[in-house]
Write a protein that holds these residues in place. Structure first.
Motif, PDB file in Angstrom:
ATOM      1  N   VAL A  71      79.132 -15.747  28.957  1.00  0.00           N
ATOM      2  CA  VAL A  71      78.723 -14.349  29.052  1.00  0.00           C
ATOM      3  C   VAL A  71      79.388 -13.530  27.956  1.00  0.00           C
ATOM      4  N   SER A  72      78.574 -12.736  27.289  1.00  0.00           N
ATOM      5  CA  SER A  72      79.062 -11.836  26.255  1.00  0.00           C
ATOM      6  C   SER A  72      79.684 -10.604  26.899  1.00  0.00           C
ATOM      7  N   ARG A  73      80.811 -10.214  26.388  1.00  0.00           N
ATOM      8  CA  ARG A  73      81.461  -9.014  26.908  1.00  0.00           C
ATOM      9  C   ARG A  73      80.620  -7.774  26.623  1.00  0.00           C
ATOM     10  N   ASP A  84      81.420 -16.980  32.962  1.00  0.00           N
ATOM     11  CA  ASP A  84      81.729 -15.576  32.725  1.00  0.00           C
ATOM     12  C   ASP A  84      83.234 -15.367  32.558  1.00  0.00           C
ATOM     13  N   PRO A  85      83.722 -15.295  31.299  1.00  0.00           N
ATOM     14  CA  PRO A  85      85.157 -15.105  31.065  1.00  0.00           C
ATOM     15  C   PRO A  85      85.679 -13.741  31.502  1.00  0.00           C
ATOM     16  N   ARG A  86      84.815 -12.794  31.821  1.00  0.00           N
ATOM     17  CA  ARG A  86      85.265 -11.492  32.319  1.00  0.00           C
ATOM     18  C   ARG A  86      85.838 -11.618  33.721  1.00  0.00           C
ATOM     19  N   THR A  87      85.210 -12.466  34.538  1.00  0.00           N
ATOM     20  CA  THR A  87      85.562 -12.568  35.954  1.00  0.00           C
ATOM     21  C   THR A  87      86.097 -13.942  36.345  1.00  0.00           C
ATOM     22  N   ALA A  88      86.112 -14.892  35.403  1.00  0.00           N
ATOM     23  CA  ALA A  88      86.531 -16.275  35.677  1.00  0.00           C
ATOM     24  C   ALA A  88      85.673 -16.880  36.782  1.00  0.00           C
ATOM     25  N   LEU A 118      89.906 -22.692  31.222  1.00  0.00           N
ATOM     26  CA  LEU A 118      88.971 -22.042  30.311  1.00  0.00           C
ATOM     27  C   LEU A 118      89.497 -20.659  29.947  1.00  0.00           C
ATOM     28  N   PRO A 119      89.273 -20.223  28.720  1.00  0.00           N
ATOM     29  CA  PRO A 119      89.756 -18.895  28.313  1.00  0.00           C
ATOM     30  C   PRO A 119      89.117 -17.778  29.138  1.00  0.00           C
ATOM     31  N   ARG A 120      89.861 -16.693  29.306  1.00  0.00           N
ATOM     32  CA  ARG A 120      89.358 -15.515  30.000  1.00  0.00           C
ATOM     33  C   ARG A 120      89.547 -14.316  29.085  1.00  0.00           C
ATOM     34  N   TYR A 121      88.595 -13.385  29.157  1.00  0.00           N
ATOM     35  CA  TYR A 121      88.741 -12.161  28.377  1.00  0.00           C
ATOM     36  C   TYR A 121      89.881 -11.349  28.960  1.00  0.00           C
ATOM     37  N   PRO A 122      90.710 -10.744  28.113  1.00  0.00           N
ATOM     38  CA  PRO A 122      91.786  -9.897  28.644  1.00  0.00           C
ATOM     39  C   PRO A 122      91.213  -8.653  29.295  1.00  0.00           C
TER      40      PRO A 122
END
Length: 198
Positions: A119-121, A147-151, A192-196
């Motif tokens: 998912v794109s931020r 979705d790295p925003r919400t993991a 997996l990476p997550r968005y800060p």
């Protein structure tokens, strides 16, 4: 941002060809990614950031470690396109046979085993709404969203007809840290990476 034509329903119409020519002319000209949907041209204005690309790399490597050698988790070009539907999309990861990649132009979406999106931020609805609508129209049997925003994420499958057109009948939600099955292959979502947080 979406540019919606009045007659986007016309598959290989002159309008669709004009939109495709525009999208191709914008490649490498403006940052971000252009795609053609049932609603028109979608522009994800942000170029993929490092964490998006890192997640995509993790997923590609994890899938390829469990898939047979005749398949690949492809992360490059070209797009997948169905002129008859008036749709041209570019999944972050395409699970496809090597043999089905040996084609001129865009991939036939019906040859994909699965499409995977990170998912794109800047435009999450493109993945959670637009592609959830377009991928079953294209005949892609499995759609996995990370979705790295919400993991969190979801795997959608079992295309079936509805009054609004083909849709996925089965949705399996997951949280990062759980194992997830995409088509026939199970991978870990640990680390997996997550968005800060903003």
């Amino acid at each position: 941002m979406t540019i919606a034509p009045d007659d986007a329903q016309q598959g290989a119409s002159p309008l669709y060809r004009a939109m495709r020519d525009f999208v191709q002319s914008m490649d490498d000209t403006l940052p971000g990614k252009f795609e053609i949907t049932k609603e028109g041209i979608v522009h994800d204005r942000m170029a993929p950031i490092g964490l998006h690309e890192l997640t995509t790399l993790h997923l590609r490597k994890r899938l390829e470690s469990v898939m047979p050698e005749e398949l690949v988790a492809h992360t490059g070009t070209p797009d997948v396109e169905a002129e008859s539907e008036g749709i041209m999309r570019h999944p972050d990861v395409m699970v496809i046979a090597w043999a089905d990649m040996d084609v001129p132009g865009s991939f036939d979406p019906r040859t994909l085993i699965a499409a995977v999106e990170v998912v794109s931020r800047s435009n999450p609805d493109n993945d959670w709404v637009g592609k959830m609508r377009d991928y079953p129209l294209l005949g892609i049997p499995v759609y996995a969203i990370f979705d790295p925003r919400t993991a969190t994420g979801a795997v959608l499958s079992d295309i079936h007809p509805t009054p609004s057109g083909p849709r996925y009948a089965t949705r399996k939600d997951f949280m990062y840290g759980e194992d997830v099955t995409i088509a026939e292959w199970t991978i870990s979502t640990a680390d997996l990476p997550r968005y800060p947080n903003e």
